[in-house]
Design an enzyme around this catalytic site. Structure first.
Site, PDB file in Angstrom:
ATOM      1  N   THR A  62       5.635  21.325 -17.840  1.00 60.18           N
ATOM      2  CA  THR A  62       5.094  22.519 -18.462  1.00 60.18           C
ATOM      3  C   THR A  62       3.854  22.134 -19.284  1.00 60.18           C
ATOM      4  O   THR A  62       3.395  20.984 -19.231  1.00 60.18           O
ATOM      5  CB  THR A  62       6.196  23.259 -19.257  1.00 60.18           C
ATOM      6  OG1 THR A  62       5.673  24.496 -19.707  1.00 60.18           O
ATOM      7  CG2 THR A  62       6.710  22.452 -20.448  1.00 60.18           C
ATOM      8  N   LYS A  88       0.421  20.111 -16.558  1.00 61.43           N
ATOM      9  CA  LYS A  88       0.485  20.436 -15.127  1.00 61.43           C
ATOM     10  C   LYS A  88      -0.650  19.787 -14.328  1.00 61.43           C
ATOM     11  O   LYS A  88      -0.490  19.486 -13.147  1.00 61.43           O
ATOM     12  CB  LYS A  88       0.486  21.955 -14.925  1.00 61.43           C
ATOM     13  CG  LYS A  88       1.761  22.623 -15.445  1.00 61.43           C
ATOM     14  CD  LYS A  88       1.782  24.107 -15.122  1.00 61.43           C
ATOM     15  CE  LYS A  88       2.967  24.782 -15.774  1.00 61.43           C
ATOM     16  NZ  LYS A  88       3.069  26.214 -15.441  1.00 61.43           N
ATOM     17  N   ASN A 138     -12.616  38.551 -15.693  1.00 61.74           N
ATOM     18  CA  ASN A 138     -12.490  37.569 -16.782  1.00 61.74           C
ATOM     19  C   ASN A 138     -13.596  37.773 -17.811  1.00 61.74           C
ATOM     20  O   ASN A 138     -14.690  38.236 -17.485  1.00 61.74           O
ATOM     21  CB  ASN A 138     -12.564  36.144 -16.223  1.00 61.74           C
ATOM     22  CG  ASN A 138     -12.097  35.121 -17.237  1.00 61.74           C
ATOM     23  OD1 ASN A 138     -11.072  35.322 -17.886  1.00 61.74           O
ATOM     24  ND2 ASN A 138     -12.830  34.030 -17.387  1.00 61.74           N
TER      25      ASN A 138
END
Ligand code: ATR
Length: 270
Positions: free
Chosen positions: A61, A65, A150
């Site tokens: 996690t 990653k 975004n």
């Protein structure tokens, strides 16, 4: 004994041990599943130590990653597309890296929230690592298109370009989002950390499913969706359990029943 773990920093909050222990009960398989806190620069050291001590596989996690991607010797197509690994399996002394996040989300949308993604118009907000992890799996379900918005438009343009080989996806800036409703809105930004939400036109989510990848809190995005006539609002708890079920299957070749575990974890988290 099958020895598993999750490596992260921080790691105390992780629900993965509880989820995997519940899965193992369904199949009467004995497993151990521990939490490993690795200092920021020491992922590989802790991962190697766990393997040397007999670990058969582990989850990864935040923030490791991408380190796990470099650490893997073989990568699945999901991991390659995501540029990140959340599940490692050791088989015949080879380190295999997989990413179950995208399919975990798709399984939650399809199985638990009864959404059919074919021909749907899906807006994803955010173009960071979380978005990169889910794009391939969603595009493979053949939505009409993914709109990728975004705050920093050059990042969404780049991601859209990189993933166009999997299906129709177009990238643009948050300020270019139209107020016209879409079928599904997915919030993959980390704006909640600052108690914020991206600036979105309200009309967008009328009658839509609004999904936040975050779980454990009602994010500003989820509140906004409730106030702007969303048809359904969901956090990412189902995705958490579904991605774990895919890891379990990757390690042990067994597909756990997830719905009862989602209800159980929901009681603990809410
Ligand atoms: P993660 O791995 O969680 O995706 P990340 O790679 O740092 O984390 O990406 C965070 C995403 O949230 C980015 O898309 C970021 O937008 P920028 O690329 O413009 O930085 C987005 N984000 C974070 N805070 C935000 C805010 N307050 N409003 C809008 N977008 C935000």
């Amino acid at each position: 004994m099958n020895r598993f773990a999750v490596i992260g920093n921080p790691i105390n909050h992780s629900l993965s041990p509880m989820i995997h222990n519940e899965f193992s009960k369904e199949f009467s398989i004995e497993i151990s599943y521990e939490k490993i806190l690795a200092p920021i620069e020491k992922f590989a050291l802790h991962a190697e130590k766990f393997i040397q001590n007999g670990g058969s596989g582990f989850n990864i996690t935040l923030p490791f990653k991408i380190d796990a991607y470099s650490f893997s010797e073989e990568l699945t197509s999901n991991a390659k597309a995501a540029g990140a690994v959340n599940t490692i399996k050791i088989e015949n002394n080879v380190i295999f890296g997989e990413n179950t996040d995208g399919t975990g989300l798709v399984n939650d949308l399809e199985k638990n929230l009864n959404q059919n993604l074919i021909d749907k118009e899906i807006l994803i907000i955010g173009a960071g690592g979380a978005t990169q992890g889910i794009l391939k799996a969603i595009l493979e379900k053949k939505p009409e298109k993914i709109l990728l918005a975004n705050r920093t438009s050059k990042k969404s343009l780049k991601l859209a370009n990189d993933f166009s080989k999997f299906g129709k996806v177009c990238g643009f800036g948050l300020d270019q989002i139209k107020s016209k409703p879409v079928d599904i809105v997915i919030n993959a930004t980390s704006a909640w950390i600052d108690g914020e939400m991206p600036n979105l036109p309200g009309g967008l989510c009328e009658g839509a499913l609004c999904y936040d990848l975050m779980y454990g809190i009602e994010t500003p995005f989820m509140k906004w969706a409730h106030h702007n006539s969303a048809k359904m609002v969901s956090d990412g708890l189902g995705m958490l359990v579904e991605q774990a079920a895919l890891s379990f299957n990757y390690w042990l070749g067994k597909k756990p029943n997830t719905s009862s575990i989602i209800s159980l974890i929901r009681e603990i988290v809410d």
